[in-house]
Design a protein around this motif. Sequence first.
Motif, PDB file in Angstrom:
ATOM      1  N   UNK A 116      -1.610  -1.297   0.549  1.00 23.94           N
ATOM      2  CA  UNK A 116      -0.692  -1.979   2.109  1.00 23.94           C
ATOM      3  C   UNK A 116      -1.370  -2.573   3.102  1.00 23.94           C
ATOM      4  N   UNK A 117      -2.538  -2.220   3.003  1.00 28.23           N
ATOM      5  CA  UNK A 117      -2.994  -3.029   4.033  1.00 28.23           C
ATOM      6  C   UNK A 117      -3.334  -5.016   4.098  1.00 28.23           C
ATOM      7  N   UNK A 118      -3.372  -4.869   2.517  1.00 31.82           N
ATOM      8  CA  UNK A 118      -3.178  -5.880   1.911  1.00 31.82           C
ATOM      9  C   UNK A 118      -2.472  -6.883   2.325  1.00 31.82           C
ATOM     10  N   UNK A 119      -1.105  -6.433   2.517  1.00 31.90           N
ATOM     11  CA  UNK A 119      -0.429  -7.403   3.155  1.00 31.90           C
ATOM     12  C   UNK A 119       0.197  -7.516   3.943  1.00 31.90           C
ATOM     13  N   UNK A 120       0.124  -8.481   4.589  1.00 35.07           N
ATOM     14  CA  UNK A 120       0.491  -8.840   5.687  1.00 35.07           C
ATOM     15  C   UNK A 120       2.552  -9.221   6.529  1.00 35.07           C
ATOM     16  N   UNK A 121       2.235  -8.424   7.320  1.00 31.78           N
ATOM     17  CA  UNK A 121       3.959  -8.437   8.252  1.00 31.78           C
ATOM     18  C   UNK A 121       4.280  -9.999   8.479  1.00 31.78           C
ATOM     19  N   UNK A 122       5.335 -10.449   9.115  1.00 29.96           N
ATOM     20  CA  UNK A 122       5.609 -12.113   9.189  1.00 29.96           C
ATOM     21  C   UNK A 122       5.250 -11.560  10.345  1.00 29.96           C
ATOM     22  N   UNK A 123       5.126 -12.722  10.940  1.00 29.34           N
ATOM     23  CA  UNK A 123       5.671 -13.205  12.561  1.00 29.34           C
ATOM     24  C   UNK A 123       6.843 -13.657  13.156  1.00 29.34           C
TER      25      UNK A 123
ATOM     26  N   UNK B  90       6.701  -0.829   4.621  1.00 27.38           N
ATOM     27  CA  UNK B  90       5.023  -0.939   4.420  1.00 27.38           C
ATOM     28  C   UNK B  90       4.061  -0.565   5.505  1.00 27.38           C
ATOM     29  N   UNK B  91       5.134   0.567   6.378  1.00 28.50           N
ATOM     30  CA  UNK B  91       4.145   0.866   7.375  1.00 28.50           C
ATOM     31  C   UNK B  91       4.462   2.534   7.348  1.00 28.50           C
ATOM     32  N   UNK B  92       5.466   2.645   6.387  1.00 26.28           N
ATOM     33  CA  UNK B  92       5.756   3.723   5.714  1.00 26.28           C
ATOM     34  C   UNK B  92       4.742   4.175   5.110  1.00 26.28           C
TER      35      UNK B  92
ATOM     36  N   UNK C  38      -1.037   7.169   4.411  1.00 28.70           N
ATOM     37  CA  UNK C  38      -2.657   7.282   4.315  1.00 28.70           C
ATOM     38  C   UNK C  38      -3.079   7.728   4.966  1.00 28.70           C
ATOM     39  N   UNK C  39      -2.797   7.091   6.721  1.00 24.79           N
ATOM     40  CA  UNK C  39      -3.362   8.014   7.915  1.00 24.79           C
ATOM     41  C   UNK C  39      -3.138   8.769   7.577  1.00 24.79           C
ATOM     42  N   UNK C  40      -2.641   9.679   6.855  1.00 27.72           N
ATOM     43  CA  UNK C  40      -1.800  11.410   6.629  1.00 27.72           C
ATOM     44  C   UNK C  40      -2.999  11.684   6.197  1.00 27.72           C
ATOM     45  N   UNK C  41      -4.111  11.017   5.026  1.00 30.96           N
ATOM     46  CA  UNK C  41      -4.871  11.815   3.901  1.00 30.96           C
ATOM     47  C   UNK C  41      -3.968  11.394   2.621  1.00 30.96           C
ATOM     48  N   UNK C  42      -3.380  11.276   2.110  1.00 24.45           N
ATOM     49  CA  UNK C  42      -2.349  10.950   1.188  1.00 24.45           C
ATOM     50  C   UNK C  42      -2.790   9.150   0.908  1.00 24.45           C
ATOM     51  N   UNK C  43      -4.193  10.226  -0.105  1.00 27.55           N
ATOM     52  CA  UNK C  43      -4.474   8.340  -1.238  1.00 27.55           C
ATOM     53  C   UNK C  43      -3.838   7.828  -2.343  1.00 27.55           C
ATOM     54  N   UNK C  44      -2.570   8.532  -3.195  1.00 27.10           N
ATOM     55  CA  UNK C  44      -2.133   7.982  -3.306  1.00 27.10           C
ATOM     56  C   UNK C  44      -1.270   6.916  -3.213  1.00 27.10           C
ATOM     57  N   UNK C  45      -1.044   6.520  -1.992  1.00 27.52           N
ATOM     58  CA  UNK C  45      -0.431   5.828  -1.261  1.00 27.52           C
ATOM     59  C   UNK C  45      -1.935   4.244  -0.599  1.00 27.52           C
ATOM     60  N   UNK C  46      -2.753   5.043  -1.086  1.00 28.61           N
ATOM     61  CA  UNK C  46      -3.885   3.421  -1.512  1.00 28.61           C
ATOM     62  C   UNK C  46      -3.458   1.855  -1.705  1.00 28.61           C
ATOM     63  N   UNK C  47      -2.977   2.207  -3.461  1.00 30.01           N
ATOM     64  CA  UNK C  47      -2.364   1.493  -3.940  1.00 30.01           C
ATOM     65  C   UNK C  47      -0.530   1.360  -4.247  1.00 30.01           C
TER      66      UNK C  47
END
Length: 438
Positions: free
Chosen positions: A32-39, A82-84, A89-98
């Motif tokens: 989710x960090x690889x994708x960019x939100x639209x400006x 994507x924010x969810x 990920x920041x909660x520690x759920x590594x399955x959301x790394x991809x």
Amino acid sequence: MGKFGFNDILNAKSRAAGAGTVSEYTEIWLSPYEVKPSESNFYSQENIEELADSFLAVGQQQPTVLGRVNGEFRIVSGHRRNLANIMNIERGHEEYNKVRYLYKDMSAAMFELSLLIGNAYNRELTAWEKTQQAQKLKEALLRAKKEDGLEITGKLRDIIADLLNESSTNVARMDAINNNATPEVKEALKNGNIGITAAYEAAKLPEEEQREIAAAAAAGESVRAKEIAAKVAEKKAGDDYETPHPESITSLCYSCQKYKECNVKTGTCEKCDQYVNKAEAEKTDEQRYNEEQDKIDRETKRKLQERADAEKMDKLPSERGTEHKRHEVKIAASYYDDVASGKKRFELRKNDRGYKEGDSLKMLEFKDGKHTGRTIDADIIYMLEEYTGLQEGYCILGIDVTGHSGEVSETDTGGQLPGQMSIDDYQFMNKPEREASA
């Protein structure tokens, strides 16, 4: 990247409305960090935590859709999703790394259109968001026309209305707010202090009065569209301009907005530093909008014509040749040698085949009504028709022989064929007309 047209836009609309397909999109797994939100995303981003909790409970049912623009993955629809994922990920759920995404290569203009149209159906929009959406969609369409060659046919307002499932009247009101409302009125609309109809009516008033209305709304006072409309009507009623009866139609005074109060008006005025064209100054937002669209239509037509002309000129001769025809015609044996040797470089023909420069001829030699087997290949390099003395429906073709089969004999005679005539025959046929003209 290939050009796109309104079919691509309508497909994006169908997908967004739930009636389309994403078969032309490709599946990809990314962080989710690889994708960019639209400006350009101005839509609200609320209830992210609740959405992240639902992902943990039942999984993510709908993937985020991306556009790859110049190698960069940008979010078309699914900013909240994507924010969810990032929150999980920041909660520690590594399955959301991809996580799973769908993407498609797009131009910057097509990405902007896909973003706007997608969000038009994926959420309940506020009046402010609808107004912003209409403005940004207009800008995106014009950008696509300029950068990607999108052909815009018809009124731009009607196209926007169709894409957003709004009436043309509502789109015209939104455009009037974007163009004429003060920042204070727009802020009041954004905050929900006034409705879209009240904002539209307020945009008709002078800026000072607009600011007063916005201040009253911000203070919690009830601001009703009917009251603002009544104030607008009252102002118009006070402008009781009477059409003058001019003694001379040359004077500027009669078309001036200041005619009524002017104390120096005259029937012969041709120049005035205080002149204000009444018809122009008092145009409605609807009239100005229509004039703007007409101007865009004319400019689009001109640009398309220029592009077509440029593409035609840019084609190589070999490419242009593919558009020309090859005509198979008969030639009398008496003319074969002169044509094959290059002595006779013209053909007088009835133009019943649509001959034109660049076409080619395959000339079949006939003698006594039969094909002798000999042929001549030639290109039409010049064409003369509708010339004084030339019978209607006939033309003279300048030809360049490119090849022939069979030997060129020194003594060969034969009959003349229908559809082909000698200069002597042609002159004899038109002799009465020539003598009459003489």
